[in-house]
Write an enzyme that holds these catalytic residues in place. Structure first.
Site, PDB file in Angstrom:
ATOM      1  N   LYS A 263      23.353 -22.088   9.448  1.00  0.00           N
ATOM      2  CA  LYS A 263      23.656 -20.696   9.756  1.00  0.00           C
ATOM      3  C   LYS A 263      24.133 -20.075   8.446  1.00  0.00           C
ATOM      4  O   LYS A 263      25.190 -20.413   7.924  1.00  0.00           O
ATOM      5  CB  LYS A 263      24.733 -20.620  10.843  1.00  0.00           C
ATOM      6  CG  LYS A 263      24.929 -19.204  11.394  1.00  0.00           C
ATOM      7  CD  LYS A 263      25.914 -18.460  10.558  1.00  0.00           C
ATOM      8  CE  LYS A 263      26.209 -17.070  11.089  1.00  0.00           C
ATOM      9  NZ  LYS A 263      27.084 -16.305  10.166  1.00  0.00           N
TER      10      LYS A 263
ATOM     11  N   GLY B 106      35.325 -22.331   7.028  1.00  0.00           N
ATOM     12  CA  GLY B 106      35.611 -20.915   7.199  1.00  0.00           C
ATOM     13  C   GLY B 106      37.009 -20.682   7.731  1.00  0.00           C
ATOM     14  O   GLY B 106      37.930 -21.458   7.463  1.00  0.00           O
ATOM     15  N   SER B 107      37.156 -19.633   8.520  1.00  0.00           N
ATOM     16  CA  SER B 107      38.473 -19.215   8.992  1.00  0.00           C
ATOM     17  C   SER B 107      38.922 -20.017  10.206  1.00  0.00           C
ATOM     18  O   SER B 107      38.111 -20.618  10.917  1.00  0.00           O
ATOM     19  CB  SER B 107      38.444 -17.737   9.367  1.00  0.00           C
ATOM     20  OG  SER B 107      37.635 -17.526  10.515  1.00  0.00           O
TER      21      SER B 107
ATOM     22  N   GLY C 227      37.356 -18.160  13.433  1.00  0.00           N
ATOM     23  CA  GLY C 227      35.938 -18.432  13.658  1.00  0.00           C
ATOM     24  C   GLY C 227      35.663 -19.896  13.940  1.00  0.00           C
ATOM     25  O   GLY C 227      34.881 -20.235  14.838  1.00  0.00           O
ATOM     26  N   GLY C 228      36.311 -20.770  13.186  1.00  0.00           N
ATOM     27  CA  GLY C 228      36.092 -22.196  13.377  1.00  0.00           C
ATOM     28  C   GLY C 228      36.589 -22.682  14.713  1.00  0.00           C
ATOM     29  O   GLY C 228      35.949 -23.509  15.370  1.00  0.00           O
TER      30      GLY C 228
ATOM     31  N   GLU D  23      36.429 -27.196   8.688  1.00  0.00           N
ATOM     32  CA  GLU D  23      37.513 -26.927   7.748  1.00  0.00           C
ATOM     33  C   GLU D  23      37.948 -25.495   8.001  1.00  0.00           C
ATOM     34  O   GLU D  23      37.168 -24.554   7.779  1.00  0.00           O
ATOM     35  CB  GLU D  23      37.038 -27.097   6.309  1.00  0.00           C
ATOM     36  CG  GLU D  23      38.117 -26.810   5.279  1.00  0.00           C
ATOM     37  CD  GLU D  23      37.575 -26.747   3.861  1.00  0.00           C
ATOM     38  OE1 GLU D  23      38.038 -25.884   3.095  1.00  0.00           O
ATOM     39  OE2 GLU D  23      36.680 -27.558   3.532  1.00  0.00           O
TER      40      GLU D  23
ATOM     41  N   CYS E 175      39.799 -22.865  -1.183  1.00  0.00           N
ATOM     42  CA  CYS E 175      40.440 -23.373   0.023  1.00  0.00           C
ATOM     43  C   CYS E 175      41.663 -24.226  -0.286  1.00  0.00           C
ATOM     44  O   CYS E 175      42.481 -24.479   0.596  1.00  0.00           O
ATOM     45  CB  CYS E 175      39.441 -24.173   0.862  1.00  0.00           C
ATOM     46  SG  CYS E 175      38.594 -25.463  -0.069  1.00  0.00           S
TER      47      CYS E 175
ATOM     48  N   GLU F 174      48.107 -19.025   5.798  1.00  0.00           N
ATOM     49  CA  GLU F 174      47.266 -18.798   4.624  1.00  0.00           C
ATOM     50  C   GLU F 174      46.949 -17.312   4.468  1.00  0.00           C
ATOM     51  O   GLU F 174      46.636 -16.621   5.431  1.00  0.00           O
ATOM     52  CB  GLU F 174      45.966 -19.591   4.757  1.00  0.00           C
ATOM     53  CG  GLU F 174      45.015 -19.412   3.581  1.00  0.00           C
ATOM     54  CD  GLU F 174      43.694 -20.148   3.772  1.00  0.00           C
ATOM     55  OE1 GLU F 174      42.988 -20.346   2.765  1.00  0.00           O
ATOM     56  OE2 GLU F 174      43.370 -20.525   4.921  1.00  0.00           O
TER      57      GLU F 174
END
Length: 509
Positions: free
Chosen positions: A166, A221-222, A225-226, A245, A282, A375
């Site tokens: 994606k 990603g975030s 979203g994750g 992650e 990250c 974060e």
């Protein structure tokens, strides 16, 4: 309903550019997954698989100029950074090819029958097989190394798993170009081009993780979203592994003795680490525990001088810029939070680096200051000044899981005197990689690397960087009492493939 367009946005000015991709429909996602599923058998031969990975690296290098130009146009990360990242990506592909050639990742274990054991041991032969199609979700901040040809894709292909990627909306044109390179490399070895699928769009990403032929997923990603995709993977009729992650604060502890010994050097090093890549790594240190007192004051002055000299930079897109500005403003508005160098807008499209300071005691108990333990993506860090060791430990005890944790010790502490061992134990409990007298930015592609950590750093105990990353896409199978002629060739007594294996408890190389 017509498919929604996906646009490339110039992070330098926020303007939409030429349409480069169209959001995939459900039918197109289905077709990509089915094509990948049909290509599984073409990856069965390890020799072919390794050759494919090496060809992919060679062809990416051959296309370097055009790829870097496109990546820079979409990300504004600059040719130097992107050229290095592409080199890392190619190195990673070749490293996995070498792992495939060696074959130790198959983890072959053979037990011959032993009637004298209690209970008796039958003939048992175990190794690992690929899971199937892997869904890969690209990251924004590494358009090569954590994208279409990045670590998740390379490790999945090395494990024998086709992929459907994606694409990240921040670099759709680059994603298309890299996918074409990988498909050409596949075709050169008789592997169907469908072994690497590519889809665009938010809805396509959801449809991908829910597809019944997708066997596992890798995400960078975030947290928001994750976690949504993680939950979707778990809610399927047949749940699948989701290796995500999601987010990391990457705490740093500076002991009083270390600050007294080299405050200026530590302050300058921290500034370089937190502003590297405009703070978009990250593993950027987002929380620093530093002592109160004269040594801590020297550290703050050094950090102030170095950060003040840092030029404003461009973030990956304007959504991230907006989130950064809102995040630092909200944190800076908390009572008794100071800004020796105020982070914020550096210009109409850039951001300026800065840092915040707060008494560590504010972070010991739950409350409004918990925002400082989350974060904030961009060039900012929080410097929490602790009064004593107990206060520093109390803050560490409240932290969620992290990719990294760092401690700066004095020479004597590094030699085993003082709190070194105790601090390493505290940091080990909350992070996947623990550093001593260094900085976390920079993740080497090496056999011993671990890029993961307790949740929310990652959703599994695995790594997304290094040779063991391919273990995410494998599962063990044991054969009992199986005639030699029916066994996979990897498990036969003759070991014609010369694989490393353990036979009756003895390691054979």
């Amino acid at each position: 309903m017509a498919a929604a367009p996906v646009w490339s946005v110039d992070p330098r000015n926020g303007k939409q550019r030429e349409q480069v991709a169209v959001e995939a429909t459900a039918q197109e996602v289905d077709a990509a997954v089915r094509a990948a599923h049909a290509a599984r058998a073409s990856l069965a031969d390890r020799t072919v698989r390794a050759a494919f990975l090496r060809s992919a690296a060679e062809q990416l290098e051959a296309a370097k100029d055009g790829l870097v130009e496109t990546a820079d146009a979409e990300s504004a990360l600059g040719p130097v950074r992107l050229t290095g990242e592409l080199a890392r990506t190619c190195y990673q592909l070749r490293a996995f090819a070498a792992i495939v050639d060696e074959g130790a990742f198959l983890d072959v274990i053979i037990n011959h029958p032993d009637d004298t054991a209690t209970p008796p041991i039958p003939d048992l032969r175990r190794y690992k097989v690929p899971l199937g199609v892997v869904a890969v979700y690209s990251a924004s901040n590494f358009p090569f190394a954590f994208s279409v040809a990045g670590g998740d894709t390379a490790s999945a292909l090395a494990a024998g798993c086709p992929v459907v990627v994606k694409a990240h909306p921040d670099h759709p044109a680059l994603s298309e170009l890299v996918a074409k390179v990988l498909r050409r490399a596949a075709a050169a070895h008789g592997i169907p081009e469908g072994v690497v699928g590519l889809v665009h769009g938010f809805e396509a990403g959801v449809a991908l993780v829910e597809h019944p032929l997708v066997a596992a997923a890798g995400f960078t990603g975030s947290v928001r979203g994750g976690r949504a995709l993680f939950d979707a993977a778990a809610a399927r009729p047949t749940p699948i592994p989701f290796h995500g992650e999601l987010g990391s604060l990457n705490p740093v502890v500076i002991t009083e003795a270390a600050a007294a010994e080299r405050a200026e050097a530590i302050g300058a090093g921290l500034a370089g680490s937190m502003t590297l890549g405009v703070g978009q790594f990250c593993v950027k240190p987002g929380l620093v525990l530093a002592p109160v007192g004269a040594a801590g004051d020297r550290l703050v002055k050094s950090l102030t001088d170095a950060v003040s000299d840092t030029e404003a930079g461009v973030l990956l897109d304007h959504r991230m810029r907006d989130n950064f500005l809102a995040g630092v403003a909200e944190r800076g508005a908390l009572p008794e939070v100071d800004s020796p160098v105020t982070p914020g807008a550096g210009g109409e499209h850039t951001v300026s680096a800065g840092f915040l300071t707060v008494d560590a005691g504010k972070l010991v108990t739950e409350g409004a200051y918990d925002l400082l333990l989350e974060e904030c993506f961009g060039p900012v860090t929080v410097l929490a000044r602790y009064a004593d060791d107990a206060e520093a430990e109390a803050v560490l005890a409240r932290l969620p899981g992290n990719l990294t944790a760092t401690v700066h010790l004095s020479v004597e502490e590094a030699a085993g005197e003082g709190r070194g061992v105790e601090l390493l134990g505290s940091l080990t409990a909350i992070a996947g990689r623990v550093l001593v007298n260094g900085w976390p930015t920079g993740v080497a592609v090496a056999a011993a690397q671990h890029h993961g950590g307790p949740y929310p750093a990652t959703t599994s105990t695995s790594t997304s960087v290094g040779g063991t990353a391919l273990e995410r896409w494998l599962r063990p199978v044991a054969y009992q009492g199986t005639p030699e002629a029916l066994l996979p060739v990897e498990l036969r007594d003759g070991n014609s493939l010369a694989l490393p294996r353990r036979v009756d408890g003895r390691l054979e190389r």
